[in-house]
Enzyme design. Structure first.
Site, short mmCIF file in Angstrom:
data_model
loop_
_atom_site.label_atom_id
_atom_site.label_comp_id
_atom_site.label_asym_id
_atom_site.label_seq_id
_atom_site.Cartn_x
_atom_site.Cartn_y
_atom_site.Cartn_z
N THR B 138 -12.49 17.64 -46.34
CA THR B 138 -11.15 18.19 -46.55
C THR B 138 -10.71 18.83 -45.23
OG1 THR B 138 -11.80 20.46 -47.11
CG2 THR B 138 -11.88 18.84 -48.89
N ASP B 139 -9.49 19.31 -45.19
CA ASP B 139 -9.02 19.96 -43.95
C ASP B 139 -9.88 21.16 -43.59
OD1 ASP B 139 -7.09 18.10 -43.66
OD2 ASP B 139 -5.52 19.28 -44.65
N CYS B 140 -10.25 21.93 -44.59
CA CYS B 140 -11.04 23.13 -44.29
C CYS B 140 -12.55 22.90 -44.36
CB CYS B 140 -10.61 24.28 -45.20
SG CYS B 140 -10.51 23.85 -46.94
N TYR B 141 -12.97 21.82 -45.01
CA TYR B 141 -14.40 21.45 -45.06
C TYR B 141 -14.53 20.01 -44.58
CZ TYR B 141 -15.46 25.66 -47.76
OH TYR B 141 -15.62 26.95 -48.17
N PRO B 142 -14.43 19.78 -43.25
CA PRO B 142 -14.28 18.40 -42.74
C PRO B 142 -15.52 17.53 -42.84
CG PRO B 142 -14.39 19.98 -40.94
CD PRO B 142 -14.35 20.78 -42.18
#
Ligand code: SF4
Ligand code: SF4
Lengths: 136, 402
Positions: B138-142
């Protein structure tokens, strides 16, 4: 060439009543030395024996056994107990055909009599923490 | 003579508490009488050590750099799948989980040599554990992939949380069929070839407090070689089960959910376990102290193996088909004699739960309390009792509509 091997025979319930061993002697000219048997009609049976004879006959005898539905297992050298893993539960006691395990009444520890063991291997997988170890 | 837990704790602090095990109390009460025994004894310690499938551990492994969100992804510990449907780096390792490519019962009966229970044992033993994970990024957990060794001493939390342990009484398993069956009660030989039971009997925690008069939510206990707490009643808690005149259940009844910090536990008391042809599990050591608050509480702790009856159940048919039929009842004392009679036949017995280890647990807990290292807690809520009306229900299957 003559051979002599120690083997474990597992009989499914439907053939325990048949004279399988008799035929080994009569039809294949093999001799056997019965080390341990627990066979009763209608139940799965187990025989530990030393089977000897001419290599050719031995192979034919083994083939006959396999065709009859008998499961053959070669005898491991030794079965030992890893004392650090044994929890003294007792799940092996009624499994062992030679009564190699017994309960020490006072402490209720499960004693293992190595001398009574015929190395059939039944306890190795039946022991929940896998404390019984077979060495080949 | 009623005592309070606060008074007992005062004596424990001073090193003056009288502590005996649930085995010792039987003879003491016989000798001195219940009333004097209740006056003299402050705490009775219990213990049990058996395979308990309702066990598992929550782990928080810490955040990697860059971050990965394991929640919703797939995570394995030593190839054993763990549950990751929670926050980013929290996972749950269940005792019965097995590797995806385990042959299971493809080659009947499967061996089940390694599973979640074994990972828990190795984790507690301080061994490095291989963690492999994939996530969607994800954007915060790439990050999408993680492969690393983890160790219990480095991760943030490791919490043992067992949803159902310490069953109050249990079935005696036999096999009426003509072939060997492989069950969670061990290998059962055909035609009543053996009988397997699993209880610590007179040492068992809930059999010594049959109506849950002292054991409740918040009770501090021996758990896995360290300290833990009763978190709740266990699942399938069934206080309404059939009971004898002595109040002791004659069928599976109460259960405990327990919790504790895995980091202070010991591998000798959390043992990875394999049931041939059935699966993997964890053998758990639990000991519960019973504060002797009254004569009545003491009287319950004097229960002996002869006074504990268990049902004999055929696992080839009645158990698997959910039939209520039993083949009779047998006492713990008879089970421990090594042979019981079922349908007129002598049947050798074996146990899955270890009595010597249960004694060791009750003895260890006794020592901790005597030395003033272990104080008792006041339960913050009772476990549901007979009056709760709670029963153990089967699943009612209903067709799924269009
Ligand atoms: S089954 Fe295994 S752990 Fe249990 S008493 Fe036998 S050898 Fe020991
Ligand atoms: S291998 Fe195990 S089951 Fe077989 S005889 Fe020896 S102790 Fe008994």
């Amino acid at each position: 060439m003559d051979v002599s091997r120690r083997i474990v025979l597992h009989f499914p319930p439907n053939i325990t009543g048949q004279p399988v061993v008799y035929r080994l002697v009569k039809d294949f000219g093999l001799t056997f030395n019965l080390l341990k048997a627990s066979v009763s009609p209608g139940e799965e049976g187990l025989m530990v024996m030393e089977l000897s004879g001419k290599q050719e006959n031995y192979d034919k005898g083994i083939q006959y056994l396999t065709e009859t539905g008998v499961e053959i297992q070669s005898l491991s050298q030794d079965v030992v107990r890893d004392e650090s893993r044994c929890t003294h539960c007792g799940a092996c006691i009624a499994i062992c055909p030679t009564l190699a395990f017994s309960l020490e009444p006072k402490t209720r520890n499960v004693l293992f009599d190595h001398n009574k063991c015929v190395v059939c291997g039944l306890c190795v997988k039946a022991c929940p923490p896998r404390a019984m170890i077979s060495h080949f | 003579m009623a005592k309070t837990i606060a008074e007992i704790n005062e004596k424990i602090r001073k090193g003056k508490a009288v502590v005996v095990t649930a085995e010792e109390v039987i003879d003491i009460a016989k000798e001195k009488g219940v009333s004097r025994a209740a006056e003299e004894i402050d705490v009775v310690t219990t213990g049990t050590f058996g395979p308990m499938c309702g066990s598992g551990a929550f782990l928080n492994i810490g955040h990697s750099r860059p971050r990965i969100k394991l929640g919703g992804g797939k995570v394995y510990l030593n190839d054993v799948p763990v549950y990751a449907g929670m926050a980013a780096v929290d996972i749950f390792l269940g005792a019965t989980a097995i590797p995806d490519d385990d042959p299971r019962n493809k080659f009947y009966p499967g061996d089940f040599n390694y599973g979640g229970g074994h990972v828990i044992e190795e984790l507690v033993a301080g061994k490095d554990i291989r963690l492999t994970a994939t996530a969607f990024g994800t954007d915060c957990y790439p990050r999408k992939k993680l492969e690393t060794l983890i160790n219990i001493k480095d991760i943030n939390e490791a919490i043992l949380f067992n949803l159902r342990n310490a069953y109050q009484n249990y079935n005696v398993a036999v096999n009426l069929s003509d072939k060997v069956i492989y069950t969670y009660m061990g290998v059962l030989k055909p035609n009543l070839g053996n009988a397997h039971y699993s209880t610590a009997g007179q040492l068992s925690p809930l059999l010594n407090d049959p109506y849950y008069k002292t054991i409740g939510v918040g009770t501090k206990i021996f758990l896995g070689g360290g300290v833990g707490y009763v978190a709740w009643n266990g699942t399938q808690h069934n206080p309404a089960a059939l009971r004898g005149d002595n109040g002791v259940p004659r069928r599976g009844a109460g259960t405990l959910a327990v919790i504790g910090d895995l980091k202070q536990m010991k591998p000798e008391w959390l043992v990875g376990t394999s049931m041939l042809g059935y699966g993997c599990t964890l053998t758990v050591g639990i000991g519960v102290p019973i504060p002797i608050l009254s004569e009545e509480v003491l009287r319950y702790t004097t229960v002996s193996d002869a006074g504990i009856l268990a049902p004999i159940v055929d696992y080839s048919e009645a158990y698997s088909q959910m039939k209520p039929d039993i083949l009779g009842e047998v006492s713990c004392a008879e089970l421990k004699s090594g042979c019981i009679k079922v349908r007129g036949k002598d049947v050798p017995t074996g146990s899955l739960s270890s009595y010597p280890k249960a004694m060791e647990i009750a003895g260890t807990l006794k020592k901790w309390i005597e030395k003033g290292e272990f104080l008792l807690t006041e339960p913050v809520a009772p476990l549901p009792g007979v009056e709760s009306g709670i029963t153990f229900k089967p699943l009612k299957e209903r067709p799924i509509g269009e």
